[in-house]
Design a protein around this motif. Structure first.
Motif, PDB file in Angstrom:
ATOM      1  N   THR A 220       0.830  -1.207   0.000  1.00 60.00           N
ATOM      2  CA  THR A 220       0.000   0.000   0.000  1.00 60.00           C
ATOM      3  C   THR A 220       0.861   1.252   0.000  1.00 60.00           C
ATOM      4  O   THR A 220       0.596   2.201  -0.751  1.00 60.00           O
ATOM      5  CB  THR A 220      -0.935  -0.001   1.230  1.00 60.00           C
ATOM      6  OG1 THR A 220      -1.739  -1.188   1.207  1.00 60.00           O
ATOM      7  CG2 THR A 220      -1.831   1.208   1.229  1.00 60.00           C
ATOM      8  N   VAL A 221       1.900   1.270   0.797  1.00 57.69           N
ATOM      9  CA  VAL A 221       2.792   2.436   0.861  1.00 57.69           C
ATOM     10  C   VAL A 221       3.517   2.627  -0.474  1.00 57.69           C
ATOM     11  O   VAL A 221       3.586   3.736  -1.007  1.00 57.69           O
ATOM     12  CB  VAL A 221       3.797   2.289   2.024  1.00 57.69           C
ATOM     13  CG1 VAL A 221       4.874   3.357   1.949  1.00 57.69           C
ATOM     14  CG2 VAL A 221       3.081   2.339   3.359  1.00 57.69           C
ATOM     15  N   VAL A 222       4.023   1.548  -1.035  1.00 61.74           N
ATOM     16  CA  VAL A 222       4.741   1.636  -2.307  1.00 61.74           C
ATOM     17  C   VAL A 222       3.800   2.088  -3.421  1.00 61.74           C
ATOM     18  O   VAL A 222       4.165   2.918  -4.262  1.00 61.74           O
ATOM     19  CB  VAL A 222       5.412   0.288  -2.647  1.00 61.74           C
ATOM     20  CG1 VAL A 222       5.935   0.273  -4.068  1.00 61.74           C
ATOM     21  CG2 VAL A 222       6.524  -0.010  -1.665  1.00 61.74           C
ATOM     22  N   THR A 223       2.590   1.583  -3.436  1.00 59.20           N
ATOM     23  CA  THR A 223       1.598   1.993  -4.431  1.00 59.20           C
ATOM     24  C   THR A 223       1.315   3.483  -4.332  1.00 59.20           C
ATOM     25  O   THR A 223       1.253   4.183  -5.348  1.00 59.20           O
ATOM     26  CB  THR A 223       0.292   1.193  -4.250  1.00 59.20           C
ATOM     27  OG1 THR A 223       0.574  -0.192  -4.403  1.00 59.20           O
ATOM     28  CG2 THR A 223      -0.753   1.619  -5.256  1.00 59.20           C
ATOM     29  N   GLU A 224       1.162   3.978  -3.146  1.00 61.26           N
ATOM     30  CA  GLU A 224       0.909   5.406  -2.929  1.00 61.26           C
ATOM     31  C   GLU A 224       2.086   6.254  -3.413  1.00 61.26           C
ATOM     32  O   GLU A 224       1.888   7.287  -4.057  1.00 61.26           O
ATOM     33  CB  GLU A 224       0.623   5.673  -1.451  1.00 61.26           C
ATOM     34  CG  GLU A 224       0.270   7.100  -1.132  1.00 61.26           C
ATOM     35  CD  GLU A 224      -1.054   7.536  -1.731  1.00 61.26           C
ATOM     36  OE1 GLU A 224      -1.202   8.742  -2.019  1.00 61.26           O
ATOM     37  OE2 GLU A 224      -1.944   6.682  -1.920  1.00 61.26           O
ATOM     38  N   LEU A 225       3.295   5.817  -3.129  1.00 62.80           N
ATOM     39  CA  LEU A 225       4.482   6.549  -3.583  1.00 62.80           C
ATOM     40  C   LEU A 225       4.576   6.580  -5.108  1.00 62.80           C
ATOM     41  O   LEU A 225       4.908   7.612  -5.703  1.00 62.80           O
ATOM     42  CB  LEU A 225       5.750   5.937  -2.983  1.00 62.80           C
ATOM     43  CG  LEU A 225       5.937   6.116  -1.477  1.00 62.80           C
ATOM     44  CD1 LEU A 225       7.148   5.321  -0.999  1.00 62.80           C
ATOM     45  CD2 LEU A 225       6.087   7.586  -1.136  1.00 62.80           C
ATOM     46  N   ILE A 226       4.267   5.469  -5.744  1.00 63.99           N
ATOM     47  CA  ILE A 226       4.298   5.416  -7.203  1.00 63.99           C
ATOM     48  C   ILE A 226       3.235   6.341  -7.790  1.00 63.99           C
ATOM     49  O   ILE A 226       3.502   7.074  -8.748  1.00 63.99           O
ATOM     50  CB  ILE A 226       4.115   3.963  -7.697  1.00 63.99           C
ATOM     51  CG1 ILE A 226       5.340   3.136  -7.335  1.00 63.99           C
ATOM     52  CG2 ILE A 226       3.851   3.927  -9.197  1.00 63.99           C
ATOM     53  CD1 ILE A 226       5.172   1.643  -7.574  1.00 63.99           C
ATOM     54  N   GLU A 227       2.038   6.326  -7.243  1.00 63.85           N
ATOM     55  CA  GLU A 227       0.966   7.200  -7.730  1.00 63.85           C
ATOM     56  C   GLU A 227       1.354   8.674  -7.604  1.00 63.85           C
ATOM     57  O   GLU A 227       1.115   9.464  -8.517  1.00 63.85           O
ATOM     58  CB  GLU A 227      -0.331   6.937  -6.969  1.00 63.85           C
ATOM     59  CG  GLU A 227      -1.000   5.635  -7.333  1.00 63.85           C
ATOM     60  CD  GLU A 227      -2.251   5.382  -6.503  1.00 63.85           C
ATOM     61  OE1 GLU A 227      -2.614   6.228  -5.652  1.00 63.85           O
ATOM     62  OE2 GLU A 227      -2.868   4.326  -6.708  1.00 63.85           O
TER      63      GLU A 227
END
Length: 62
Positions: free
Chosen positions: A11-18
């Motif tokens: 979830t954290v990595v997805t948010e950073l990518i977005e």
């Protein structure tokens, strides 16, 4: 336990990518407006149609 940690990290990595993609898209759009559209705007305030030289210059930049 491992599954919960994996979901949290995902979830954290997805948010950073977005956020990075959104920022890069905004930067690209701003650069496009600044370099291509902004120089034309003064011409459009005085006339409704661009000069042929402006149109040719913009086609060659693409």
């Amino acid at each position: 336990m491992t599954l919960i940690v994996m979901l949290a990290v995902g979830t954290v990595v997805t948010e950073l990518i977005e956020q990075a993609v959104t920022c890069n898209s905004a930067t690209t759009a701003a650069l496009y407006v600044d370099s291509i559209i902004a120089p034309i705007l003064p011409d459009l305030t005085t006339t409704e149609q661009l000069d042929d030289s402006v149109e040719r210059a913009n086609v060659s930049k693409s």
